[in-house]
Design an enzyme around this catalytic site. Structure first.
Site, PDB file in Angstrom:
ATOM      1  CB  ILE A 148       5.369   2.408  -9.742  1.00  0.00           C
ATOM      2  CG1 ILE A 148       5.536   1.151 -10.614  1.00  0.00           C
ATOM      3  CG2 ILE A 148       4.082   3.135 -10.122  1.00  0.00           C
ATOM      4  CD1 ILE A 148       4.420   0.137 -10.457  1.00  0.00           C
ATOM      5  CB  VAL A 226      -2.281   3.433  -8.969  1.00  0.00           C
ATOM      6  CG1 VAL A 226      -3.164   4.459  -9.657  1.00  0.00           C
ATOM      7  CG2 VAL A 226      -1.087   4.110  -8.292  1.00  0.00           C
ATOM      8  NE  ARG A 228      -2.023  -6.236  -6.646  1.00  0.00           N
ATOM      9  CZ  ARG A 228      -1.377  -5.806  -7.705  1.00  0.00           C
ATOM     10  NH1 ARG A 228      -1.553  -4.540  -8.100  1.00  0.00           N
ATOM     11  NH2 ARG A 228      -0.541  -6.583  -8.365  1.00  0.00           N
ATOM     12  CG  ASP A 251      -6.279   1.422 -12.029  1.00  0.00           C
ATOM     13  OD1 ASP A 251      -7.192   1.404 -12.881  1.00  0.00           O
ATOM     14  OD2 ASP A 251      -5.241   0.739 -12.128  1.00  0.00           O
ATOM     15  CD  GLU A 256      -9.171  -4.909  -8.801  1.00  0.00           C
ATOM     16  OE1 GLU A 256      -8.425  -5.448  -9.644  1.00  0.00           O
ATOM     17  OE2 GLU A 256      -8.798  -4.016  -8.027  1.00  0.00           O
ATOM     18  CG  HIS A 275      -6.304  -3.650 -11.673  1.00  0.00           C
ATOM     19  ND1 HIS A 275      -6.284  -4.582 -10.652  1.00  0.00           N
ATOM     20  CD2 HIS A 275      -5.009  -3.289 -11.867  1.00  0.00           C
ATOM     21  CE1 HIS A 275      -5.032  -4.779 -10.254  1.00  0.00           C
ATOM     22  NE2 HIS A 275      -4.248  -3.998 -10.987  1.00  0.00           N
TER      23      HIS A 275
END
Length: 313
Positions: A148, A226, A228, A251, A256, A275
């Site tokens: 990524i 982006v 955790r 994000d 969360e 997210h």
């Protein structure tokens, strides 16, 4: 020998599945589609609340493969202790690179160019002019340089950024240049205008972005997460945001989902997305290709891809 395969996508919607296994559809419902003890290949439901995906694991006494549809595996790790030795855990490398990289660039550009301010000004009918930072000529530090991270760099290059600095758990060399080890972060952080977190959540990275990490970032730098939420110490980040020294685009958050009234919602200089890195129109076709490929290898007893760990090893 059991041959049940549990899929969170209806089998008749996945073209090219190999013949042989008995395919069962289960996407986190209360009732299991069959006896979990007969499952040989388990695909974990995607984007379900914590605990849903691990619920059948204690009963999966014959399972050989656990396949996630996410890049991270932290949500299934608590259930691995229930599995027999020799079970292969595979992640979804190749599924989320495009979507997550797109969102990362969107968050960076929105933060630097002040898009949220423009949208709020539009709601007020106000013409909000002025100079804003550009992405061009900025030094970008990517922490957690895997597939990524590489996809993010692919998309950064056309924006004429200053050199991208890459960091991963250990040093290596890529076609684009060196990847620095995590141990060099204290020296690298003060150079970066934008710090992008893409690292997996492990015991080593939990709380990695603490007060000391943030203090080493240059004044006015942007932190983009982006990865955790728990990679970042929320209290330490809030202190930097409220002082106005740093900005952030998140994000993922800790906690969360971010509950109503949490101070992160209204902290200065922050953009929050829910997210949203993975769940896009790009997800399903890539997830289906991954599953067809993995199951074809499984049926033909060929080596699987994306094996992160083997239980009992």
């Amino acid at each position: 020998m059991t041959d049940d395969v549990w899929l969170p996508i209806p089998p008749d919607e996945i073209e090219g599945l190999p013949e042989g296994p008995t395919y069962r559809h289960w996407n986190g419902e209360e009732t299991f589609p069959a006896d979990p003890a007969d499952c040989a290949f388990y695909v974990v439901p995607y984007m379900k609340s914590s605990g849903v995906g691990v619920r059948p694991l204690p009963e999966m006494r014959s399972v050989q493969v656990v396949q996630t549809l996410s890049a991270g595996i932290d949500h299934v790790e608590p259930g691995l202790k229930h599995l027999p030795a020799g079970v292969r855990l595979c992640n979804a490398r190749g599924v989320h690179e495009a979507s997550t990289a797109e969102l990362t660039l969107a968050l960076v550009l929105a933060s630097l160019r002040g898009i949220p301010d423009f949208v709020r000004a539009q709601d007020r009918g106000e013409w909000l002019g002025g100079f804003r930072p550009a992405l061009a000529d900025r030094t970008v530090l990517i922490v957690g340089y895997g597939s990524i991270g590489a996809a993010i760099e692919d998309r950064l290059v056309p924006f004429e950024v200053a050199p991208v600095v890459r960091v991963a758990r250990s040093a290596r060399t890529t076609e684009r240049g060196p990847v620095h080890p995590l141990t060099e972060l204290p020296v690298l952080l003060p150079r970066a205008d934008v710090v992008i977190l893409v690292t997996p959540l492990t015991e080593a990275t939990r709380g990695m972005v603490d007060a000391e990490f943030l203090a080493r970032m240059k004044d006015g730098a942007l932190l983009v997460n982006v990865a955790r939420g728990p990679v970042v110490d929320t209290k330490a980040l809030l202190a930097e945001l409220e002082s106005g020294r740093l900005t952030a685009a998140l994000d993922v958050t800790d906690p969360e989902p971010l509950p109503p009234g949490h101070p992160l919602w209204h902290a200065p200089g922050i953009v929050v997305s829910p997210h949203a890195g993975g769940p896009t129109s790009a997800f399903l076709p890539r997830a289906k290709r991954l599953l067809v490929g993995q199951l074809t290898r499984f049926v033909n007893r060929e080596p699987l891809r994306n094996v992160i760990l083997t239980t009992g090893a």
